[in-house]
Structures are given as structure tokens and as C-alpha cells.
Design an enzyme around this catalytic site. Structure first.
Site, short mmCIF file in Angstrom:
data_model
loop_
_atom_site.label_atom_id
_atom_site.label_comp_id
_atom_site.label_asym_id
_atom_site.label_seq_id
_atom_site.Cartn_x
_atom_site.Cartn_y
_atom_site.Cartn_z
N CYS A 108 0.83 -1.21 0.00
CA CYS A 108 0.00 0.00 0.00
C CYS A 108 0.87 1.26 0.00
O CYS A 108 1.58 1.51 -0.97
CB CYS A 108 -0.97 -0.05 1.18
SG CYS A 108 -2.29 1.14 0.99
N HIS A 121 -3.68 -5.33 0.56
CA HIS A 121 -3.12 -5.72 1.86
C HIS A 121 -3.09 -7.24 2.04
O HIS A 121 -4.11 -7.83 2.40
CB HIS A 121 -3.96 -5.11 2.99
CG HIS A 121 -3.77 -3.63 3.11
ND1 HIS A 121 -2.80 -3.07 3.92
CD2 HIS A 121 -4.39 -2.60 2.50
CE1 HIS A 121 -2.85 -1.76 3.82
NE2 HIS A 121 -3.80 -1.43 2.95
N GLU A 148 -1.80 -8.78 4.43
CA GLU A 148 -1.77 -9.15 5.86
C GLU A 148 -3.15 -9.33 6.47
O GLU A 148 -3.28 -9.87 7.56
CB GLU A 148 -0.97 -8.10 6.65
CG GLU A 148 -1.60 -6.72 6.78
CD GLU A 148 -1.32 -5.80 5.59
OE1 GLU A 148 -1.10 -6.32 4.48
OE2 GLU A 148 -1.35 -4.57 5.77
N SER A 178 -0.57 -12.05 38.40
CA SER A 178 -1.96 -11.60 38.49
C SER A 178 -2.94 -12.72 38.20
O SER A 178 -4.13 -12.59 38.44
CB SER A 178 -2.19 -10.48 37.48
OG SER A 178 -2.15 -11.01 36.17
N GLY A 184 -3.35 -13.58 35.14
CA GLY A 184 -3.55 -13.37 33.70
C GLY A 184 -2.54 -14.17 32.90
O GLY A 184 -1.57 -14.71 33.45
N VAL A 185 -2.76 -14.23 31.58
CA VAL A 185 -1.93 -15.08 30.73
C VAL A 185 -0.46 -14.62 30.74
O VAL A 185 0.46 -15.42 30.93
CB VAL A 185 -2.45 -15.04 29.26
CG1 VAL A 185 -1.54 -15.85 28.35
CG2 VAL A 185 -3.86 -15.57 29.20
N ASP A 186 -0.23 -13.32 30.57
CA ASP A 186 1.14 -12.86 30.39
C ASP A 186 1.99 -13.08 31.65
O ASP A 186 3.10 -13.61 31.58
CB ASP A 186 1.17 -11.38 30.00
CG ASP A 186 0.40 -11.13 28.71
OD1 ASP A 186 0.15 -12.10 27.97
OD2 ASP A 186 0.03 -9.97 28.44
N SER A 187 1.45 -12.69 32.80
CA SER A 187 2.28 -12.86 34.00
C SER A 187 2.42 -14.34 34.35
O SER A 187 3.46 -14.76 34.86
CB SER A 187 1.75 -12.03 35.18
OG SER A 187 0.55 -12.57 35.68
N SER A 188 1.40 -15.13 34.03
CA SER A 188 1.51 -16.57 34.33
C SER A 188 2.58 -17.23 33.47
O SER A 188 3.38 -18.03 33.97
CB SER A 188 0.17 -17.27 34.08
OG SER A 188 -0.80 -16.77 34.94
#
Ligand code: XMP
Length: 537
Positions: free
Chosen positions: A86, A181, A183, A235, A237-241
């Protein structure tokens, strides 16, 4: 280990991150950097020989306003393949001697593009063939300007009626450009085109695989941390776990997790976190039960932003107190603070200029904590997209249900109880919400074979502090109301309410009203975002 990589220069399109995701779906490491990096930066980035190609993203801007961004010249001097998408195509055309003109109208939406010239990029990639034998692609277009004259050395690669130069290529120099695009999922062969570019044209080694990444990430953490101690705010949550599981795999007891339970978590959530991390992984976790403290601070406060600030601020205070105990423990005191920062956070704070979003809701963030605590920062997930974090979590042995959980806001039930937060409300909400989630997991959609939990991006229950009249048995009831919310979204910026089956809604409402004394009415939220938001506060 050095991975081959593809550099994505971000000109400010909303979908630049998707390009990086698609390249990584081909198992090639990709990194997004702002388009205004210097020539020296580009040369230094390529110096180790692992840069195999460059992709120039789209933009909101118009190429031929003199002030807008250009691709650093060094990109064209590296000798690696370049793909312009683009705006990326337009700037490539402009910088290499072609011509770009402002379109009278913006073209936005689905289009059928004819592929020309049997280029290495599009050869044998087709959606359908016309009666005349032309190979066609179903694509997504979104542009105002267009290339009207090919630069020297380029040939036509794709066209539509309204955009005669919808793709161009200089195959000697391995420069390719697409006006559409690849993507976005609306471009049916988009992944095939990007796979072709990175795997065949760039010949990048597809060695970015999460399963293998565990060993590499573990080695990196060990090298960074040595024998020093690390603290992490868990917490649930996914990221901290996933960060906790990964760091624990790397350094075992050198990691201490601090889990602040603010009393606004989901049913049994605190116990489940402890069971997983202490019971199964044998990690050191300090659980701080601060629910009375949080509820005390929230008493009498009903403004959503004020509630967020109190919860966020209190969270930091409690965490800091615990961290201070761990850092002051003499020579063995903690030296590192680990955070579950992921790649989209890094890209967004990395200064893509277009991202001047207005703050609709202030999400609590703990930026600045490491400095305040005098700790070094450990961010083992900072190169990973959310999907990759999840894959890594599974590779580390975390349960699928934990890793693929819907997102949960930092202030928790604090923003799902409208107005003032009270313990009684939180208890009712937790039980109602648990029933909703259970039934979403139980109900399978016949056509996809997936549970409705997996078919929705986020689902939860909201507590409304109003009472309505009902009848139960022979008696009149006067009790609280809850709203069920379930949305489908790919980016959480926009979202559609989910068309849950009536049978599911019926089951949930029946169970909530029968099992949760204190609630006698269940409603379903049929608002999309925008104009509504996903959370009610
Ligand atoms: P909205 O309600 O803005 O939500 O449409 C978009 C996404 O952000 C989450 N959200 C939050 N997350 N702290 C968080 O950590 C917050 O204060 C917060 N508010 C909204 C929301 O759950 C959804 O996924």
C-alpha cells in the site's frame, strides 16, 4: 542462537502488527520498527547477516505531500528483497523514480485483482481463473493515492480496473510491491503471498518456533540473571503466568512471585493460581490477601475512573511493600523485577507516530516501578505476540484452559460492578459469572465443533446495582439484575456482540436465577463497540 529475520518498517498503518504476525506464522522472526530509523541504524541492524528482507507497511498518509515519510535509502542498498504494501508500494515507486498520484476517490473494500507477468511472488497463487485464463486474487484494498508510472526496471505484477498498477516488481533487484493488503484475512491468499516472500524470495530460515523457543528463552534468562533473585507480580492473567512459568523453569527458587489478591477476582481464582504455581510448579508465591484494604478504599466511590485509579494505585502500594521486604533481605535481596510485557506493548511504546489514541479508559499500568524499587527489569516475553505467549505457555506445560483464557481487566470486578463496589455485590457477581462461563464452555457449536467460550473473545457478567420485581413460587421478589456480555473481536478496538444460541442464554439465565439468591433478572447486552465499549465502565 541467531535467527534469520525480516524487518518491518512501520509507516503508521493500523494493521502493521498483522504483517509481523503473518511473517511469524511462517515461523520467521519479524520485528517492527518505526519508518524514520536512520540509514546507519538500518546498516547496523543488517550487519550480522541475518536480515533477509524488508517489508514497508501501509500508512494513513499520502505519499506526495512533501512532508510525509520515506523509506531510509539504506534499505534499497542492502541487497535484500523488499516488499512494499500500500503506502509502502507508493513510497517505493516514488523513491525509485516512478510516479504516484492522488486518487479522486478512496478505494476501500474487497476487490478482484488480476495477476500479471508470472512473478516469483504471485506465480501459481490464484483464487480463480477468468474464462480468458487470467489468474485472479480476491483481495482487500484500502487506498487513496495510486502509482501511475512504474519506476525504471519494474514491470506490472497486478491490476484492477480502477487501479491499473496494483502491483509491481523488479525481479532482478527482488523488489516487490502490492497496492492491496496481504496481511488482512480478507485477502484470501494473503498468507500464501507473505509465505512466498519470506520463505522463497528472502529465503529466510523458518526457525521461529515456540516449542524450541523455551530452551533459548531459558538460556537467556539464566545468562541475564546469573545467581541473583527475581520478583514477579503474578496476576493470574496469561502474560504474567507464562512469564512466571518460564522464569521458574530457568531459575527455580531464585524467583519469588507476589500475588496481590485485591478481592475483585473471579470465583476461586486466587486458589486456582496458588494450586497451579505452588501445587504443580512448586514455585515460591507470596499471596497477599488485600481484599479488605481494597474494598475499604473503594467504599463510597462510584466514578469508574476514580475506581480504576484507586485500584491501580493501591495495587502498586501493596506490591511495593512486599517487594521492599524481598529486596532488603541482605546480600540475597532481589535485584530484578520481572514483568509480562509483550511485543505489542513494546511496538506501541516504540513511537509509531500515528498511534495517538485518545484515552477512553485509563488502564492501570505499573510503568516506572523498577526504577522506584531500584530493580533491574526482566521482560522475557517482550519479543512475543499474544498468540506466541500462549503457545509458549502450552509448551511450558501450563493448562490449555489457563493459557487460552479470555482477557480480564486489571481492576477486575471493580469495573464490572457498576457504581460503588460492595463485598455483597462482588460475591453475587462472582457466582453468576462463574455459571455463565461454565455454560459457555459446555455449549458446543455444531458447525465448528468449538465451545462458545472459544468462539467468543471475551465474555463476562456485569452487576447492576438496581432492583427489579420478580415472582418465585408464590412470593414476590425484589432483587438485583445482571447483564451478560459476550463479544467477538480480533483486536478489542472494535467488537461485535456475540450471537449466542438462545438455548445457551436460557440455560444461563435459569441457572443464575435459581442458584444465586439475590439476583432475579438476567439481561443480555446487544451493543457493539463502538459506540459501546466492551466493559460497562
Ligand atoms: P473496553 O471496555 O475499553 O475494553 O472496550 C477493551 C479491552 O480492555 C480491557 N480493559 C481493561 N484492561 N485495565 C485492564 O487491564 C482496565 O482498566 C481495563 N478496562 C478495559 C477490557 O476487558 C477489554 O478486553
Amino acid at each position: 542462537m541467531q535467527h534469520d529475520k525480516v524487518l518491518i518498517l512501520d509507516f503508521g498503518s493500523q494493521v502493521t502488527q498483522l504483517i509481523a504476525r503473518r511473517v511469524r506464522d511462517a515461523h520467521v522472526l519479524s520485528e517492527v520498527h518505526p519508518c524514520d530509523v536512520t540509514d546507519d541504524w538500518v546498516r547496523a541492524y543488517a550487519a550480522d547477516g541475518h536480515l533477509k528482507g524488508v517489508i514497508l507497511s501501509g500508512s494513513h498518509a499520502s505519499v506526495y505531500e512533501e512532508t510525509t515519510d520515506r523509506c531510509p535509502q539504506a534499505v534499497f542498498d542492502l541487497g535484500v528483497p523488499v516488499l512494499g504494501i500500500c503506502y509502502g508500494m507508493q513510497t517505493m515507486a516514488q523513491q525509485l523514480g516512478g510516479k504516484v498520484e492522488g486518487g479522486q476517490t478512496r478505494e476501500f473494500g474487497a476487490a478482484a485483482v488480476r495477476a500479471h507477468g508470472h512473478t516469483a511472488l504471485l506465480k501459481d497463487i490464484v483464487d480463480f481463473t477468468t474464462p480468458e485464463g487470467h489468474g485472479m486474487l480476491n483481495v482487500w484494498m484500502s487506498h487513496g493515492d495510486k502509482v501511475t508510472e512504474l519506476p525504471p526496471g519494474f514491470k506490472l505484477m497486478a491490476s484492477t480496473d480502477s487501479c491499473p498498477i496494483a502491483g509491481m516488481a523488479d525481479e532482478d533487484r527482488r523488489y516487490y510491491a502490492l497496492q492491496f493488503h496481504p496481511e488482512v484475512t480478507h485477502t484470501v491468499q494473503g498468507q500464501a503471498i507473505l509465505d512466498r516472500f519470506v520463505l522463497d524470495i528472502c529465503a529466510a530460515r523458518p526457525d521461529w518456533v515456540m516449542h524450541d523457543h523455551v530452551a533459548e528463552a531459558v538460556a537467556k534468562i539464566r545468562e541475564q540473571v546469573g545467581d541473583e533473585e527475581v520478583i514477579l507480580g503474578l496476576s493470574g492473567g496469561v502474560d504474567s503466568s507464562v512469564a512466571a512459568a518460564l522464569i521458574h523453569r530457568a531459575i527455580g527458587d531464585q524467583l519469588t512471585c507476589v500475588f496481590v489478591d485485591h478481592g475483585l477476582l473471579r470465583l476461586n481464582e486466587g486458589d486456582l493460581v496458588m494450586e497451579m504455581f505452588v501445587g504443580k510448579l512448586h514455585a515460591k508465591v507470596i499471596r497477599v490477601d488485600a481484599s479488605d484494604l481494597f474494598l475499604g478504599k473503594l467504599a463510597g466511590v462510584s466514578d469508574p475512573e476514580a475506581k480504576r485509579k484507586i485500584i491501580g494505585g493501591e495495587f502498586v502500594t501493596v506490591f511495593k511493600q512486599e517487594a521492599a521486604k524481598l529486596t532488603s533481605a541482605g546480600a540475597k535481596g532481589a535485584k530484578w523485577l520481572a514483568q509480562g510485557t509483550i511485543y505489542p506493548d513494546v511496538i506501541e511504546s516504540g513511537g509509531a507516530k500515528s498511534k495517538k489514541a485518545v484515552t477512553i479508559k485509563s488502564h492501570h499500568n505499573v510503568g516506572g516501578l523498577p526504577e522506584q524499587l531500584g530493580l533491574k527489569l526482566l521482560e522475557p516475553l517482550r519479543d512475543l505476540f499474544k498468540d506466541e505467549v500462549r503457545e509458549l505457555g502450552v509448551a511450558l506445560g501450563l493448562p490449555h484452559a489457563m493459557v487460552y483464557r479470555h482477557p480480564f481487566p486489571g481492576p477486575g470486578l471493580g469495573v464490572r460492578i457498576l457504581g460503588e463496589v460492595k463485598k455483597e455485590y462482588a460475591e453475587l457477581l462472582r457466582r453468576a459469572d462463574d455459571i455463565f462461563i461454565q455454560e459457555l464452555r459446555n455449549f458446543t457449536d455444531q458447525s465448528t465443533g468449538k465451545s462458545w467460550y472459544d468462539l467468543t473473545s471475551q465474555a463476562f457478567t456485569v452487576f447492576l446495582p438496581v432492583k427489579s420485581v420478580g415472582v418465585m413460587g408464590d412470593g414476590r421478589t425484589y432483587e438485583y439484575v445482571v447483564a451478560l456480555r459476550a463479544v467477538q473481536t480480533s483486536d478489542f478496538m472494535t467488537a461485535d456482540w456475540a450471537e449466542l444460541p438462545y438455548a445457551l442464554l436460557k440455560k444461563v439465565s435459569g441457572r443464575i436465577i435459581n442458584e444465586v439468591r439475590g439476583i432475579n433478572r438476567v439481561t443480555y447486552d446487544v451493543s457493539s463497540k463502538p459506540p459501546a465499549t466492551i466493559e460497562w465502565e
